[in-house]
Design a protein around this motif. Sequence first.
Motif, PDB file in Angstrom:
ATOM      1  N   PRO A  12       0.778  -1.233   0.000  1.00 51.60           N
ATOM      2  CA  PRO A  12       0.000   0.000   0.000  1.00 51.60           C
ATOM      3  C   PRO A  12       0.813   1.290   0.000  1.00 51.60           C
ATOM      4  O   PRO A  12       0.305   2.334  -0.379  1.00 51.60           O
ATOM      5  CB  PRO A  12      -0.837  -0.111   1.280  1.00 51.60           C
ATOM      6  CG  PRO A  12      -0.046  -1.012   2.165  1.00 51.60           C
ATOM      7  CD  PRO A  12       0.659  -1.969   1.246  1.00 51.60           C
ATOM      8  N   THR A  13       2.068   1.245   0.428  1.00 50.30           N
ATOM      9  CA  THR A  13       2.893   2.458   0.480  1.00 50.30           C
ATOM     10  C   THR A  13       4.311   2.126   0.029  1.00 50.30           C
ATOM     11  O   THR A  13       4.719   0.961  -0.003  1.00 50.30           O
ATOM     12  CB  THR A  13       2.971   3.023   1.918  1.00 50.30           C
ATOM     13  OG1 THR A  13       3.647   2.063   2.749  1.00 50.30           O
ATOM     14  CG2 THR A  13       1.589   3.337   2.480  1.00 50.30           C
ATOM     15  N   ASP A  14       5.086   3.166  -0.265  1.00 46.85           N
ATOM     16  CA  ASP A  14       6.484   2.958  -0.631  1.00 46.85           C
ATOM     17  C   ASP A  14       7.260   2.338   0.532  1.00 46.85           C
ATOM     18  O   ASP A  14       8.119   1.484   0.335  1.00 46.85           O
ATOM     19  CB  ASP A  14       7.143   4.281  -1.035  1.00 46.85           C
ATOM     20  CG  ASP A  14       6.639   4.790  -2.376  1.00 46.85           C
ATOM     21  OD1 ASP A  14       6.061   3.989  -3.145  1.00 46.85           O
ATOM     22  OD2 ASP A  14       6.817   5.994  -2.652  1.00 46.85           O
ATOM     23  N   ARG A  15       6.954   2.765   1.746  1.00 48.43           N
ATOM     24  CA  ARG A  15       7.637   2.224   2.924  1.00 48.43           C
ATOM     25  C   ARG A  15       7.336   0.724   3.082  1.00 48.43           C
ATOM     26  O   ARG A  15       8.232  -0.071   3.331  1.00 48.43           O
ATOM     27  CB  ARG A  15       7.198   2.990   4.164  1.00 48.43           C
ATOM     28  CG  ARG A  15       7.895   2.540   5.409  1.00 48.43           C
ATOM     29  CD  ARG A  15       7.528   3.412   6.582  1.00 48.43           C
ATOM     30  NE  ARG A  15       8.188   2.915   7.773  1.00 48.43           N
ATOM     31  CZ  ARG A  15       7.738   3.066   8.982  1.00 48.43           C
ATOM     32  NH1 ARG A  15       6.635   3.735   9.203  1.00 48.43           N
ATOM     33  NH2 ARG A  15       8.379   2.584  10.014  1.00 48.43           N
ATOM     34  N   ALA A  16       6.056   0.359   2.937  1.00 50.03           N
ATOM     35  CA  ALA A  16       5.679  -1.055   3.026  1.00 50.03           C
ATOM     36  C   ALA A  16       6.339  -1.851   1.903  1.00 50.03           C
ATOM     37  O   ALA A  16       6.780  -2.979   2.113  1.00 50.03           O
ATOM     38  CB  ALA A  16       4.165  -1.209   2.985  1.00 50.03           C
ATOM     39  N   ALA A  17       6.424  -1.264   0.719  1.00 50.60           N
ATOM     40  CA  ALA A  17       7.060  -1.946  -0.415  1.00 50.60           C
ATOM     41  C   ALA A  17       8.534  -2.218  -0.118  1.00 50.60           C
ATOM     42  O   ALA A  17       9.056  -3.282  -0.444  1.00 50.60           O
ATOM     43  CB  ALA A  17       6.907  -1.120  -1.680  1.00 50.60           C
ATOM     44  N   ALA A  18       9.208  -1.273   0.524  1.00 45.45           N
ATOM     45  CA  ALA A  18      10.616  -1.459   0.873  1.00 45.45           C
ATOM     46  C   ALA A  18      10.780  -2.610   1.871  1.00 45.45           C
ATOM     47  O   ALA A  18      11.698  -3.422   1.762  1.00 45.45           O
ATOM     48  CB  ALA A  18      11.192  -0.168   1.439  1.00 45.45           C
ATOM     49  N   VAL A  19       9.862  -2.695   2.850  1.00 42.48           N
ATOM     50  CA  VAL A  19       9.910  -3.786   3.831  1.00 42.48           C
ATOM     51  C   VAL A  19       9.705  -5.121   3.130  1.00 42.48           C
ATOM     52  O   VAL A  19      10.439  -6.087   3.378  1.00 42.48           O
ATOM     53  CB  VAL A  19       8.846  -3.568   4.939  1.00 42.48           C
ATOM     54  CG1 VAL A  19       8.702  -4.804   5.811  1.00 42.48           C
ATOM     55  CG2 VAL A  19       9.189  -2.347   5.775  1.00 42.48           C
ATOM     56  N   VAL A  20       8.717  -5.184   2.259  1.00 43.46           N
ATOM     57  CA  VAL A  20       8.427  -6.422   1.526  1.00 43.46           C
ATOM     58  C   VAL A  20       9.612  -6.802   0.646  1.00 43.46           C
ATOM     59  O   VAL A  20      10.047  -7.962   0.622  1.00 43.46           O
ATOM     60  CB  VAL A  20       7.140  -6.274   0.680  1.00 43.46           C
ATOM     61  CG1 VAL A  20       6.969  -7.444  -0.273  1.00 43.46           C
ATOM     62  CG2 VAL A  20       5.933  -6.124   1.580  1.00 43.46           C
ATOM     63  N   ARG A  21      10.146  -5.833  -0.068  1.00 43.00           N
ATOM     64  CA  ARG A  21      11.270  -6.087  -0.976  1.00 43.00           C
ATOM     65  C   ARG A  21      12.465  -6.648  -0.199  1.00 43.00           C
ATOM     66  O   ARG A  21      13.081  -7.636  -0.599  1.00 43.00           O
ATOM     67  CB  ARG A  21      11.655  -4.786  -1.686  1.00 43.00           C
ATOM     68  CG  ARG A  21      12.532  -4.968  -2.883  1.00 43.00           C
ATOM     69  CD  ARG A  21      12.777  -3.651  -3.628  1.00 43.00           C
ATOM     70  NE  ARG A  21      11.539  -3.119  -4.169  1.00 43.00           N
ATOM     71  CZ  ARG A  21      10.964  -1.974  -3.769  1.00 43.00           C
ATOM     72  NH1 ARG A  21      11.498  -1.241  -2.831  1.00 43.00           N
ATOM     73  NH2 ARG A  21       9.844  -1.562  -4.326  1.00 43.00           N
ATOM     74  N   THR A  22      12.786  -6.030   0.942  1.00 45.07           N
ATOM     75  CA  THR A  22      13.914  -6.479   1.757  1.00 45.07           C
ATOM     76  C   THR A  22      13.684  -7.889   2.288  1.00 45.07           C
ATOM     77  O   THR A  22      14.580  -8.738   2.261  1.00 45.07           O
ATOM     78  CB  THR A  22      14.141  -5.504   2.940  1.00 45.07           C
ATOM     79  OG1 THR A  22      14.428  -4.216   2.399  1.00 45.07           O
ATOM     80  CG2 THR A  22      15.277  -5.949   3.826  1.00 45.07           C
ATOM     81  N   ALA A  23      12.482  -8.161   2.782  1.00 43.72           N
ATOM     82  CA  ALA A  23      12.191  -9.465   3.385  1.00 43.72           C
ATOM     83  C   ALA A  23      12.158 -10.596   2.366  1.00 43.72           C
ATOM     84  O   ALA A  23      12.573 -11.718   2.671  1.00 43.72           O
ATOM     85  CB  ALA A  23      10.860  -9.403   4.129  1.00 43.72           C
ATOM     86  N   LEU A  24      11.678 -10.331   1.169  1.00 44.92           N
ATOM     87  CA  LEU A  24      11.451 -11.398   0.204  1.00 44.92           C
ATOM     88  C   LEU A  24      12.513 -11.484  -0.883  1.00 44.92           C
ATOM     89  O   LEU A  24      12.489 -12.415  -1.697  1.00 44.92           O
ATOM     90  CB  LEU A  24      10.069 -11.248  -0.434  1.00 44.92           C
ATOM     91  CG  LEU A  24       8.882 -11.227   0.535  1.00 44.92           C
ATOM     92  CD1 LEU A  24       7.583 -11.086  -0.237  1.00 44.92           C
ATOM     93  CD2 LEU A  24       8.871 -12.444   1.437  1.00 44.92           C
ATOM     94  N   ASP A  25      13.452 -10.544  -0.898  1.00 39.36           N
ATOM     95  CA  ASP A  25      14.478 -10.510  -1.936  1.00 39.36           C
ATOM     96  C   ASP A  25      15.271 -11.816  -1.964  1.00 39.36           C
ATOM     97  O   ASP A  25      15.713 -12.316  -0.929  1.00 39.36           O
ATOM     98  CB  ASP A  25      15.428  -9.336  -1.698  1.00 39.36           C
ATOM     99  CG  ASP A  25      16.403  -9.160  -2.848  1.00 39.36           C
ATOM    100  OD1 ASP A  25      15.973  -9.270  -4.007  1.00 39.36           O
ATOM    101  OD2 ASP A  25      17.603  -8.939  -2.572  1.00 39.36           O
ATOM    102  N   GLY A  26      15.415 -12.366  -3.136  1.00 41.99           N
ATOM    103  CA  GLY A  26      16.216 -13.564  -3.311  1.00 41.99           C
ATOM    104  C   GLY A  26      15.472 -14.874  -3.156  1.00 41.99           C
ATOM    105  O   GLY A  26      16.037 -15.937  -3.421  1.00 41.99           O
ATOM    106  N   LEU A  27      14.226 -14.827  -2.706  1.00 43.56           N
ATOM    107  CA  LEU A  27      13.462 -16.070  -2.569  1.00 43.56           C
ATOM    108  C   LEU A  27      13.026 -16.585  -3.936  1.00 43.56           C
ATOM    109  O   LEU A  27      12.700 -15.797  -4.826  1.00 43.56           O
ATOM    110  CB  LEU A  27      12.211 -15.847  -1.723  1.00 43.56           C
ATOM    111  CG  LEU A  27      12.408 -15.614  -0.232  1.00 43.56           C
ATOM    112  CD1 LEU A  27      11.078 -15.328   0.427  1.00 43.56           C
ATOM    113  CD2 LEU A  27      13.065 -16.816   0.413  1.00 43.56           C
TER     114      LEU A  27
END
Length: 98
Positions: A12-27
């Motif tokens: 929903p937000t750029d901040r939430a997108a950054a959290v998601v991107r960091t957590a799921l990166d590389g999976l």
Amino acid sequence: MTLGDTALITAPTDRAAAVVRTALDGLPTTRLTDPATVTGLLPVSDTLGPATLAYLTPEDLRPPASTGTPTEQLPPGSRGAASPVGGGGRDRRGGERS
């Protein structure tokens, strides 16, 4: 949503997108749609799904059959049922309306 080996994930937000991107990166893509993986890596309070994406041909998109019961059509801009009822000057949480 996955399509082949590509995943589309929204936030929903750029901040939430950054959290998601960091957590799921590389999976791998298969783990991105696994509820146990996602809820283990992100601060998720609830999940909804799984969902299925489907497409219809234009011929399959047709209005439903009439039930014989007329419905009311509200004028554009009307809030209709979304308008607050009563409340004596209070909002839904019980506080005073400003």
